[in-house]
Design a protein around this motif. Structure first.
Motif, PDB file in Angstrom:
ATOM      1  N   GLN A  83       3.945   7.229  12.311  1.00  0.00           N
ATOM      2  CA  GLN A  83       2.590   7.272  11.772  1.00  0.00           C
ATOM      3  C   GLN A  83       2.452   6.327  10.575  1.00  0.00           C
ATOM      4  OE1 GLN A  83       0.265   9.146  13.360  1.00  0.00           O
ATOM      5  NE2 GLN A  83      -1.188   8.068  12.050  1.00  0.00           N
ATOM      6  N   LEU A  84       3.488   6.296   9.739  1.00  0.00           N
ATOM      7  CA  LEU A  84       3.449   5.403   8.568  1.00  0.00           C
ATOM      8  C   LEU A  84       3.377   3.950   9.002  1.00  0.00           C
ATOM      9  CD1 LEU A  84       6.064   6.953   6.103  1.00  0.00           C
ATOM     10  CD2 LEU A  84       3.567   7.177   6.083  1.00  0.00           C
ATOM     11  N   GLU A  85       4.119   3.652  10.079  1.00  0.00           N
ATOM     12  CA  GLU A  85       4.087   2.276  10.556  1.00  0.00           C
ATOM     13  C   GLU A  85       2.694   1.932  11.080  1.00  0.00           C
ATOM     14  OE1 GLU A  85       6.932   1.362  13.630  1.00  0.00           O
ATOM     15  OE2 GLU A  85       6.381  -0.759  13.594  1.00  0.00           O
ATOM     16  N   VAL A  98       4.566   1.320   6.074  1.00  0.00           N
ATOM     17  CA  VAL A  98       5.943   0.816   6.111  1.00  0.00           C
ATOM     18  C   VAL A  98       6.019  -0.292   7.160  1.00  0.00           C
ATOM     19  CG1 VAL A  98       7.007   3.024   5.469  1.00  0.00           C
ATOM     20  CG2 VAL A  98       6.762   2.428   7.880  1.00  0.00           C
ATOM     21  N   GLU A  99       6.997  -1.174   6.964  1.00  0.00           N
ATOM     22  CA  GLU A  99       7.256  -2.211   7.960  1.00  0.00           C
ATOM     23  C   GLU A  99       8.657  -2.027   8.498  1.00  0.00           C
ATOM     24  OE1 GLU A  99       6.692  -5.979   6.102  1.00  0.00           O
ATOM     25  OE2 GLU A  99       4.508  -5.878   6.402  1.00  0.00           O
ATOM     26  N   GLU A 114       0.837  -1.208   0.000  1.00  0.00           N
ATOM     27  CA  GLU A 114       0.000   0.000   0.000  1.00  0.00           C
ATOM     28  C   GLU A 114       0.871   1.257   0.000  1.00  0.00           C
ATOM     29  OE1 GLU A 114      -2.590   0.066   3.387  1.00  0.00           O
ATOM     30  OE2 GLU A 114      -3.676   1.849   2.714  1.00  0.00           O
ATOM     31  N   GLY A 115       1.924   1.223   0.837  1.00  0.00           N
ATOM     32  CA  GLY A 115       2.832   2.365   0.906  1.00  0.00           C
ATOM     33  C   GLY A 115       3.477   2.625  -0.446  1.00  0.00           C
ATOM     34  N   ASP A 116       3.825   1.558  -1.109  1.00  0.00           N
ATOM     35  CA  ASP A 116       4.482   1.673  -2.408  1.00  0.00           C
ATOM     36  C   ASP A 116       3.529   2.323  -3.428  1.00  0.00           C
ATOM     37  OD1 ASP A 116       6.673   1.021  -4.198  1.00  0.00           O
ATOM     38  OD2 ASP A 116       5.248  -0.381  -5.114  1.00  0.00           O
ATOM     39  N   ARG A 117       2.263   1.927  -3.341  1.00  0.00           N
ATOM     40  CA  ARG A 117       1.275   2.494  -4.280  1.00  0.00           C
ATOM     41  C   ARG A 117       1.126   4.005  -4.032  1.00  0.00           C
ATOM     42  NH1 ARG A 117      -4.150   1.456  -3.296  1.00  0.00           N
ATOM     43  NH2 ARG A 117      -3.454  -0.219  -2.045  1.00  0.00           N
TER      44      ARG A 117
END
Ligand code: PHE
Length: 503
Positions: free
Chosen positions: A163-165, A170-171, A64-67
């Protein structure tokens, strides 16, 4: 100083001035990383090195992050649509803005919650506003996402990364990095000289008495080394198959019978309306017992009824055998030639009391016959005995039961042939096809008990019954050609070990 080889290698690769990563030391010393780490800890325990640890976090974009990093965050799309719709000047209908944003499904919820959280505008009772002073192009989360994508995590804000995690964009993977540095003692030891200790794989009396054991290194157990196969005992495939048969019959609603291997001819033959002076009586050539030669007790009333059935038959038009019937003969003890003796005991009420239809019983037990040994005959075998007591049974019920039973073992090509038994009418033999040879193999015998059997037992409804061979079933399932491979002194141990019984 003598040290195990891995320790010597680590000591020599370590430095006194700067920490070196153990992984680097390992590849330089040609050791597995775990072996180098273990050696480093052993050296540390002796004060020759110091080991330090540091944890490093690696960030990676999720799908999802990549998209989002390639396109945009849903809340950025929502902001752009809201501004286009004039939400910068005042509240606008939410439905219209969402429609224009191109957001769909779960992305709408994601956009709405982050929009509000980030103060892009306000969302209230179906309306949306946009704060014109916000510059979503500078969204810290998007910047952090880009930093992760470009491998510049250090540029990202800590809070934005967290927040992204949390958003699952992100992982984080944590890695522990161990480093090693020589201590003063380590330096001294190296200067004085460190040798690789001799390795031995066995402690001997010489090593102990000479004190050399302290100098040598003992080889470690290699628990992954190939070991010789030690064949061990396992349940015999016949026993395994017997258990499977039992499970199958219990699943079909049957209860198990048990009883003596040595029994009175009364239960083995007389109850079954086998005339005492008839060759049928010895058609299996049962083994007789010399000692003891007689059963202790027989149910007297049943003996009288059986005698009368043999002499006069049953019912108004009954026909008996009109030949002598001696209780002494009935008392004689034999190794049972079939387990139908158990069926007689149960049907008579001797074992579990009077039975009311419907009832179903079975046994998977050994029987003994004085047969001539050949690929399909032994002096003993396992019989799958069974019977169903119910009102109005027919040959269809019998065939249906066999079809259902054998199907569970993958046998679907049963054939039936009319047969004669003194105790059943009609009677049928069952046949299957041998999977290897294609030959037709007899697998059992069956029928519906005659009144001459049932009336003396006190049963006044129908009883259908059978005796099937467990060994023949095994042959049909696994393709054995000679029963002597499976049973007895000539059995093929390899085959018994390797055959896996289906469950
Ligand atoms: N007793 C028969 C046999 O051993 C099998 C059988 C049992 C046949 C019950 C009919 C009824 O071959």
């Amino acid at each position: 100083m003598k040290r195990p080889q891995a320790q010597v290698a680590v000591l020599q690769a370590a430095d006194a001035q700067e920490d070196r990563r153990i992984d680097d030391v390992a590849s330089e010393a040609d050791l597995q990383p775990q072996a180098a780490a273990r050696a480093a800890f052993e050296l540390e325990a002796d004060g020759l090195v110091a080991v330090s640890e540091e944890t490093v976090a690696h960030y990676e974009l999720t799908e999802e992050g990549d998209r989002y990093v390639r396109e945009s965050l849903p809340e950025q799309d929502l902001y752009a649509a809201a501004m286009d719709a004039g939400a910068g000047d005042g509240p606008v209908q939410m439905g219209q803005v969402i429609g224009a944003s191109g957001l769909e499904g779960g992305a709408v919820d994601i956009a709405l919650s982050n929009y509000a959280r980030k103060g892009y505008g306000e969302i209230d009772s179906g309306e949306i506003t946009a704060d014109p002073d916000v510059s979503p192009g500078q969204d810290p989360e998007m910047l952090a996402l880009e930093a992760v994508a470009d491998g510049r995590v250090d540029d990202a804000e800590e809070a934005a990364l967290d927040q992204l995690e949390r958003r699952g964009l992100v992982e984080v993977h944590e890695e522990t990095i161990r480093s090693v540095v020589l201590t003063d003692d380590g330096v001294t030891a190296l200067m004085e000289g460190v040798e690789v200790a001799e390795t031995v794989d066995q402690l001997t009396p010489e090593l102990l008495t000479s004190g050399e054991w302290d100098e040598v290194e003992f080889t470690e157990y290699n628990v992954e080394a190939d070991a010789e196969d030690a064949p061990h005992g396992k349940e015999h495939i016949l026993r395994q198959t017997a258990n499977r048969v039992k499970d199958t019959l219990v699943g079909m609603g049957f209860q198990e019978m048990e009883g003596p291997h040595v029994d009175a001819q009364f239960w083995i033959n007389d109850c079954l309306f086998m005339p005492q002076d008839h060759p049928a009586r010895t058609h299996w050539d049962q083994f007789a017992l010399e000692q003891p030669d007689e059963i202790g007790d027989l149910p007297e009333e049943l003996v009288d009824r059986v005698r009368s059935a043999h002499k006069e038959g049953v019912g108004p038009d009954g026909e008996g055998y009109h030949s002598p019937w001696e209780e002494d003969v009935a008392r004689g003890l034999d190794l049972r030639g079939h387990t139908t003796s158990l069926s007689m005991r149960y049907l008579s009420g001797e074992e579990v009391g009077e039975l009311e239809p419907p009832e179903r019983y079975f046994s998977v037990e050994k029987v003994y016959r004085n047969d001539t040994l050949d690929p399909t005959h032994l002096l003993e075998f396992f019989q799958i005995e069974g019977w169903v007591m119910a009102e109005d049974l027919s040959v269809r019920d019998l065939m249906g039961t066999f079809t259902e039973f054998y199907e569970q073992f993958g046998i679907t090509d049963l054939e039936f042939k009319p047969h004669y038994n003194p105790y059943t009418e009609p009677s049928f033999e069952l046949f299957g096809t041998h999977p290897e040879t294609g030959e037709i193999v007899e697998v059992g015998n069956s029928g519906i008990f005659r009144d001459e059997v049932l009336e003396p037992l006190g049963v006044d409804c129908d009883v259908m019954a059978w005796g099937l061979s467990l060994e023949r079933l095994l042959m049909l399932i696994y393709g054995f050609e000679d029963i002597r491979d499976v049973h007895g002194t000539l059995c093929d141990l390899e085959l018994l070990r390797e055959t896996e019984v289906m469950h």
